[in-house]
Enzyme design. Structure first.
Site, PDB file in Angstrom:
ATOM      1  N   PRO A   1     -23.314  98.184 -11.696  1.00  0.00           N
ATOM      2  CA  PRO A   1     -24.540  98.485 -10.666  1.00  0.00           C
ATOM      3  C   PRO A   1     -23.897  98.701  -9.372  1.00  0.00           C
ATOM      4  CG  PRO A   1     -24.415  95.939 -11.414  1.00  0.00           C
ATOM      5  CD  PRO A   1     -23.526  96.743 -12.449  1.00  0.00           C
TER       6      PRO A   1
ATOM      7  N   ARG B   1     -25.413 116.984 -23.340  1.00  0.00           N
ATOM      8  CA  ARG B   1     -26.248 118.225 -23.062  1.00  0.00           C
ATOM      9  C   ARG B   1     -25.580 119.387 -22.399  1.00  0.00           C
ATOM     10  NH1 ARG B   1     -31.648 117.665 -23.445  1.00  0.00           N
ATOM     11  NH2 ARG B   1     -31.970 119.481 -21.882  1.00  0.00           N
TER      12      ARG B   1
ATOM     13  N   GLU C   1     -21.586  88.106 -15.885  1.00  0.00           N
ATOM     14  CA  GLU C   1     -21.718  88.056 -14.375  1.00  0.00           C
ATOM     15  C   GLU C   1     -20.580  89.341 -14.157  1.00  0.00           C
ATOM     16  OE1 GLU C   1     -23.354  86.622 -12.016  1.00  0.00           O
ATOM     17  OE2 GLU C   1     -24.410  86.015 -13.647  1.00  0.00           O
TER      18      GLU C   1
ATOM     19  N   ASP D   1     -33.173 122.551 -16.719  1.00  0.00           N
ATOM     20  CA  ASP D   1     -33.681 121.145 -16.531  1.00  0.00           C
ATOM     21  C   ASP D   1     -33.846 120.871 -15.324  1.00  0.00           C
ATOM     22  OD1 ASP D   1     -33.518 120.525 -19.247  1.00  0.00           O
ATOM     23  OD2 ASP D   1     -31.523 119.870 -19.380  1.00  0.00           O
TER      24      ASP D   1
END
Length: 251
Positions: free
Chosen positions: A90, A155, A117, A170
């Site tokens: 993150p 892709r 964690e 796209d």
């Protein structure tokens, strides 16, 4: 492309990668995905890979020993140059279409899926080349983000999609959101396909699609327009669209 995924839960990938485009890419040998279970490199009888953090605090931290040994094994398979080593995190750099295109140019990709964690900082400092986040939120592990990255990157590999133009159209590929699509029937429950798409006039269709792409981007993600190389025609269309939207707001 060879993709090695280091994970505590290799079975999670069977469903998403066992169907559709990713499955066909593997069958064509355009994409090879190898799963390595980090627990196989644990040195204790319970096959644990985590421990309490130094300095105290909540939760558990994935230790360095099984991960370093996991990479030793990986080097025995691939050689010392593993290519890009991506840790799903993150705190990482936001994942974008440009990032996907960049990774798609690699021959080898290693993806590390964390849990608990976090992962011992020494793994990040010594083994990892890239840290990627798929959004400003926290998930239970790195497996789902890894699936997102592999799908987006795959892709971009030549031959994976039936037509190269499919990927190029796209949303985000050229910086703009994609234009709307329609298919048969021509009229459904009174809702009709735009007449221009039935005209057979390719240049007019191209202009309509570009205008729609610019309109959607202006309405939904206007910040993207700052990064796009706009043509004179684009700029003219944008001025018209901005005036149109301003007039609608005043009504």
């Amino acid at each position: 492309m060879q993709v090695d995924i280091l994970t505590l839960f290799p079975d999670m990938f069977a469903g998403p990668f066992g169907h559709s485009i990713i499955k066909r890419a593997q069958e064509k040998n355009l994409l090879q995905i190898n799963y390595i279970n980090i627990r196989d490199f644990s040195r204790n009888k319970h096959r644990t890979v985590d421990d309490t953090p130094f300095g105290g605090g909540a939760g558990m931290v994935m230790g360095p020993e099984p991960l370093f040994e996991c990479f030793d094994y990986l080097k025995s398979l691939r050689g010392d140059n593993l290519g890009r080593v991506v840790m799903m995190c993150p705190q990482g750099e936001p994942f974008t279409q440009d990032y996907a295109k960049e990774l798609a140019r690699e021959d080898n990709l290693v993806i590390l899926c964390g849990h608990y964690e976090g992962i011992d900082e020494r793994v990040r400092e010594v083994l990892v080349t890239d840290e990627i986040s798929i959004g400003d939120y926290v998930l239970t592990g790195g497996e789902l983000p890894a699936m997102v990255v592999v799908d987006a990157v795959a892709r971009m590999i030549p031959g994976v999609l039936g037509e190269a133009a499919s990927a190029e159209d796209d949303s985000f590929y050229h910086g703009l959101l994609e234009y709307p699509h329609y298919t048969k029937p021509r009229v459904y429950r009174g809702y009709e396909v735009p007449e221009i798409l039935l005209s057979g006039h390719h240049e007019n269709i191209r202009k309509w699609r570009r205008r729609q792409s610019l309109l959607r981007t202006l309405e939904r993600r206007p910040e993207l327009l700052k990064e796009v190389a706009l043509t004179k025609e684009d700029k003219k269309v944008l001025l018209e669209l901005k005036k149109l939207l301003q007039d609608l707001d005043l009504q």
